[in-house]
Scaffold this motif. Structure first.
Motif, PDB file in Angstrom:
ATOM      1  N   ARG A 109       0.836  -1.216   0.000  1.00  0.00           N
ATOM      2  CA  ARG A 109       0.000   0.000   0.000  1.00  0.00           C
ATOM      3  C   ARG A 109       0.864   1.257   0.000  1.00  0.00           C
ATOM      4  O   ARG A 109       0.496   2.263  -0.610  1.00  0.00           O
ATOM      5  CB  ARG A 109      -0.947  -0.016   1.194  1.00  0.00           C
ATOM      6  CG  ARG A 109      -2.104  -0.971   0.984  1.00  0.00           C
ATOM      7  CD  ARG A 109      -3.101  -0.873   2.094  1.00  0.00           C
ATOM      8  NE  ARG A 109      -4.217  -1.779   1.855  1.00  0.00           N
ATOM      9  CZ  ARG A 109      -4.961  -2.286   2.799  1.00  0.00           C
ATOM     10  NH1 ARG A 109      -4.745  -1.962   4.075  1.00  0.00           N
ATOM     11  NH2 ARG A 109      -5.954  -3.097   2.507  1.00  0.00           N
ATOM     12  N   GLN A 110       2.000   1.195   0.665  1.00  0.00           N
ATOM     13  CA  GLN A 110       2.928   2.329   0.612  1.00  0.00           C
ATOM     14  C   GLN A 110       3.425   2.527  -0.824  1.00  0.00           C
ATOM     15  O   GLN A 110       3.538   3.660  -1.292  1.00  0.00           O
ATOM     16  CB  GLN A 110       4.112   2.106   1.556  1.00  0.00           C
ATOM     17  CG  GLN A 110       3.746   2.319   3.010  1.00  0.00           C
ATOM     18  CD  GLN A 110       4.945   2.190   3.907  1.00  0.00           C
ATOM     19  OE1 GLN A 110       5.179   1.143   4.489  1.00  0.00           O
ATOM     20  NE2 GLN A 110       5.715   3.258   4.006  1.00  0.00           N
ATOM     21  N   ALA A 111       3.701   1.428  -1.503  1.00  0.00           N
ATOM     22  CA  ALA A 111       4.131   1.516  -2.905  1.00  0.00           C
ATOM     23  C   ALA A 111       3.018   2.108  -3.767  1.00  0.00           C
ATOM     24  O   ALA A 111       3.278   2.906  -4.668  1.00  0.00           O
ATOM     25  CB  ALA A 111       4.537   0.141  -3.427  1.00  0.00           C
ATOM     26  N   LEU A 112       1.773   1.744  -3.476  1.00  0.00           N
ATOM     27  CA  LEU A 112       0.635   2.307  -4.224  1.00  0.00           C
ATOM     28  C   LEU A 112       0.507   3.807  -4.002  1.00  0.00           C
ATOM     29  O   LEU A 112       0.150   4.539  -4.922  1.00  0.00           O
ATOM     30  CB  LEU A 112      -0.672   1.628  -3.825  1.00  0.00           C
ATOM     31  CG  LEU A 112      -1.027   0.347  -4.548  1.00  0.00           C
ATOM     32  CD1 LEU A 112      -2.344  -0.219  -4.028  1.00  0.00           C
ATOM     33  CD2 LEU A 112      -1.082   0.547  -6.044  1.00  0.00           C
ATOM     34  N   GLU A 113       0.781   4.254  -2.783  1.00  0.00           N
ATOM     35  CA  GLU A 113       0.745   5.698  -2.516  1.00  0.00           C
ATOM     36  C   GLU A 113       1.790   6.424  -3.352  1.00  0.00           C
ATOM     37  O   GLU A 113       1.560   7.541  -3.809  1.00  0.00           O
ATOM     38  CB  GLU A 113       0.968   5.971  -1.023  1.00  0.00           C
ATOM     39  CG  GLU A 113      -0.223   5.618  -0.163  1.00  0.00           C
ATOM     40  CD  GLU A 113       0.032   5.868   1.312  1.00  0.00           C
ATOM     41  OE1 GLU A 113       0.951   6.651   1.656  1.00  0.00           O
ATOM     42  OE2 GLU A 113      -0.689   5.276   2.135  1.00  0.00           O
ATOM     43  N   MET A 114       2.931   5.786  -3.548  1.00  0.00           N
ATOM     44  CA  MET A 114       4.001   6.397  -4.337  1.00  0.00           C
ATOM     45  C   MET A 114       3.703   6.372  -5.832  1.00  0.00           C
ATOM     46  O   MET A 114       4.057   7.304  -6.550  1.00  0.00           O
ATOM     47  CB  MET A 114       5.320   5.647  -4.100  1.00  0.00           C
ATOM     48  CG  MET A 114       5.864   5.742  -2.727  1.00  0.00           C
ATOM     49  SD  MET A 114       7.331   4.667  -2.657  1.00  0.00           S
ATOM     50  CE  MET A 114       7.696   4.724  -0.928  1.00  0.00           C
ATOM     51  N   SER A 115       3.087   5.292  -6.275  1.00  0.00           N
ATOM     52  CA  SER A 115       2.846   5.114  -7.711  1.00  0.00           C
ATOM     53  C   SER A 115       1.536   4.360  -7.919  1.00  0.00           C
ATOM     54  O   SER A 115       1.533   3.161  -8.181  1.00  0.00           O
ATOM     55  CB  SER A 115       4.015   4.361  -8.343  1.00  0.00           C
ATOM     56  OG  SER A 115       3.868   4.311  -9.733  1.00  0.00           O
ATOM     57  N   PRO A 116       0.390   5.059  -7.812  1.00  0.00           N
ATOM     58  CA  PRO A 116      -0.906   4.387  -7.843  1.00  0.00           C
ATOM     59  C   PRO A 116      -1.248   3.696  -9.160  1.00  0.00           C
ATOM     60  O   PRO A 116      -2.077   2.792  -9.182  1.00  0.00           O
ATOM     61  CB  PRO A 116      -1.911   5.505  -7.560  1.00  0.00           C
ATOM     62  CG  PRO A 116      -1.158   6.767  -7.500  1.00  0.00           C
ATOM     63  CD  PRO A 116       0.297   6.481  -7.585  1.00  0.00           C
ATOM     64  N   ALA A 117      -0.618   4.069 -10.241  1.00  0.00           N
ATOM     65  CA  ALA A 117      -0.976   3.494 -11.538  1.00  0.00           C
ATOM     66  C   ALA A 117      -0.068   2.341 -11.962  1.00  0.00           C
ATOM     67  O   ALA A 117      -0.287   1.756 -13.025  1.00  0.00           O
ATOM     68  CB  ALA A 117      -0.951   4.583 -12.613  1.00  0.00           C
ATOM     69  N   LEU A 118       0.925   1.992 -11.171  1.00  0.00           N
ATOM     70  CA  LEU A 118       1.885   0.972 -11.572  1.00  0.00           C
ATOM     71  C   LEU A 118       1.261  -0.432 -11.468  1.00  0.00           C
ATOM     72  O   LEU A 118       0.963  -0.897 -10.366  1.00  0.00           O
ATOM     73  CB  LEU A 118       3.137   1.061 -10.701  1.00  0.00           C
ATOM     74  CG  LEU A 118       4.334   0.232 -11.131  1.00  0.00           C
ATOM     75  CD1 LEU A 118       4.837   0.689 -12.500  1.00  0.00           C
ATOM     76  CD2 LEU A 118       5.455   0.366 -10.108  1.00  0.00           C
ATOM     77  N   PRO A 119       1.061  -1.110 -12.594  1.00  0.00           N
ATOM     78  CA  PRO A 119       0.409  -2.430 -12.571  1.00  0.00           C
ATOM     79  C   PRO A 119       1.127  -3.448 -11.689  1.00  0.00           C
ATOM     80  O   PRO A 119       0.482  -4.280 -11.044  1.00  0.00           O
ATOM     81  CB  PRO A 119       0.436  -2.871 -14.043  1.00  0.00           C
ATOM     82  CG  PRO A 119       0.547  -1.622 -14.817  1.00  0.00           C
ATOM     83  CD  PRO A 119       1.355  -0.677 -13.964  1.00  0.00           C
ATOM     84  N   LEU A 142      -6.099  -7.361  -9.022  1.00  0.00           N
ATOM     85  CA  LEU A 142      -5.628  -8.015 -10.242  1.00  0.00           C
ATOM     86  C   LEU A 142      -6.323  -7.478 -11.490  1.00  0.00           C
ATOM     87  O   LEU A 142      -5.715  -7.440 -12.563  1.00  0.00           O
ATOM     88  CB  LEU A 142      -5.798  -9.531 -10.133  1.00  0.00           C
ATOM     89  CG  LEU A 142      -4.867 -10.188  -9.110  1.00  0.00           C
ATOM     90  CD1 LEU A 142      -5.294 -11.615  -8.826  1.00  0.00           C
ATOM     91  CD2 LEU A 142      -3.420 -10.131  -9.578  1.00  0.00           C
ATOM     92  N   GLU A 143      -7.571  -7.045 -11.359  1.00  0.00           N
ATOM     93  CA  GLU A 143      -8.231  -6.427 -12.509  1.00  0.00           C
ATOM     94  C   GLU A 143      -7.517  -5.139 -12.915  1.00  0.00           C
ATOM     95  O   GLU A 143      -7.357  -4.858 -14.097  1.00  0.00           O
ATOM     96  CB  GLU A 143      -9.707  -6.147 -12.209  1.00  0.00           C
ATOM     97  CG  GLU A 143     -10.565  -7.384 -12.289  1.00  0.00           C
ATOM     98  CD  GLU A 143     -12.030  -7.114 -11.963  1.00  0.00           C
ATOM     99  OE1 GLU A 143     -12.341  -6.077 -11.323  1.00  0.00           O
ATOM    100  OE2 GLU A 143     -12.861  -7.951 -12.340  1.00  0.00           O
ATOM    101  N   VAL A 144      -7.082  -4.373 -11.931  1.00  0.00           N
ATOM    102  CA  VAL A 144      -6.322  -3.154 -12.239  1.00  0.00           C
ATOM    103  C   VAL A 144      -4.990  -3.532 -12.887  1.00  0.00           C
ATOM    104  O   VAL A 144      -4.582  -2.934 -13.888  1.00  0.00           O
ATOM    105  CB  VAL A 144      -6.098  -2.298 -10.969  1.00  0.00           C
ATOM    106  CG1 VAL A 144      -5.170  -1.125 -11.260  1.00  0.00           C
ATOM    107  CG2 VAL A 144      -7.431  -1.809 -10.424  1.00  0.00           C
ATOM    108  N   ALA A 145      -4.319  -4.538 -12.344  1.00  0.00           N
ATOM    109  CA  ALA A 145      -3.022  -4.960 -12.890  1.00  0.00           C
ATOM    110  C   ALA A 145      -3.150  -5.503 -14.312  1.00  0.00           C
ATOM    111  O   ALA A 145      -2.205  -5.412 -15.093  1.00  0.00           O
ATOM    112  CB  ALA A 145      -2.402  -6.022 -11.987  1.00  0.00           C
ATOM    113  N   ALA A 146      -4.305  -6.044 -14.646  1.00  0.00           N
ATOM    114  CA  ALA A 146      -4.500  -6.654 -15.967  1.00  0.00           C
ATOM    115  C   ALA A 146      -4.794  -5.632 -17.055  1.00  0.00           C
ATOM    116  O   ALA A 146      -4.940  -6.001 -18.214  1.00  0.00           O
ATOM    117  CB  ALA A 146      -5.634  -7.677 -15.899  1.00  0.00           C
TER     118      ALA A 146
END
Length: 180
Positions: A109-119, A142-146
């Motif tokens: 989640r910390q990584a998502l805060e830094m880069s929310p669009a990174l699959p 996983l839907e977002v990552a796909a």
């Protein structure tokens, strides 16, 4: 692989060339010793401040079951560059492998805060939720990552299909895969 080998052949002091070659050997050829040597050479060339190499080494250690060392290497990468998304992802994956799922989610989640669009971050989070049997959360991540702009990733799609099946929705993937 050919380009990485050529780069290293032309200039043996290119840390990035050694890192890329090492990852190819580790991930695609499963030649652990040779891949580890290339990644270690990249770290040697770049010095202690190359957090991407620490992430690659952490992943290699994790895949071989050396989880405590993988966590230590991921933590080292984060100390070297506290703003690195790669270091956060490496930590999340290492903690997941250690069975410390809540800690893994925190890191990711910390990584998502830094880069929310990174699959890649969504993928790692989805896999962690799968391991926790939190299928609805796994499907969401996983839907977002796909949906990356760069095209399909079969590994992500396989995990998404598994998540749908595990959630009791085995036909859901095929119904949504056209739009993913």
């Amino acid at each position: 692989e050919a380009a990485a080998r050529r780069a290293v052949q032309l200039d043996d002091t290119l840390a990035r060339g050694h890192k890329v070659l090492g990852q190819i050997l580790l991930l695609y050829h499963w030649r652990q010793a040779e891949g580890d040597r290339e990644v270690a050479r990249a770290a040697e060339l770049q010095g202690a401040a190359y957090e991407e190499v620490n992430g690659a080494i952490s992943a290699s250690l994790r895949r071989r079951g050396r989880v405590d060392e993988a966590i230590a290497m991921a933590e080292r990468g984060r100390k070297l560059d506290p703003l690195s998304v790669s270091a956060e992802v490496a930590g999340g994956a290492a903690y997941r492998t250690a069975g410390q799922h809540e800690r893994a989610i925190h890191e990711l989640r910390q990584a998502l805060e830094m880069s929310p669009a990174l699959p890649r971050v969504h993928y790692q989070l989805g896999v962690t939720y799968l391991m926790m049997e939190r299928f609805a959360d796994a499907i969401g991540a996983l839907e977002v990552a796909a949906r990356p702009a760069s095209g399909h990733n079969r590994r992500v799609e396989a995990h998404l299909g598994y998540a749908y099946a595990a959630a009791g929705r085995p036909h859901a993937y095929w119904a949504t895969s056209v739009s993913i």
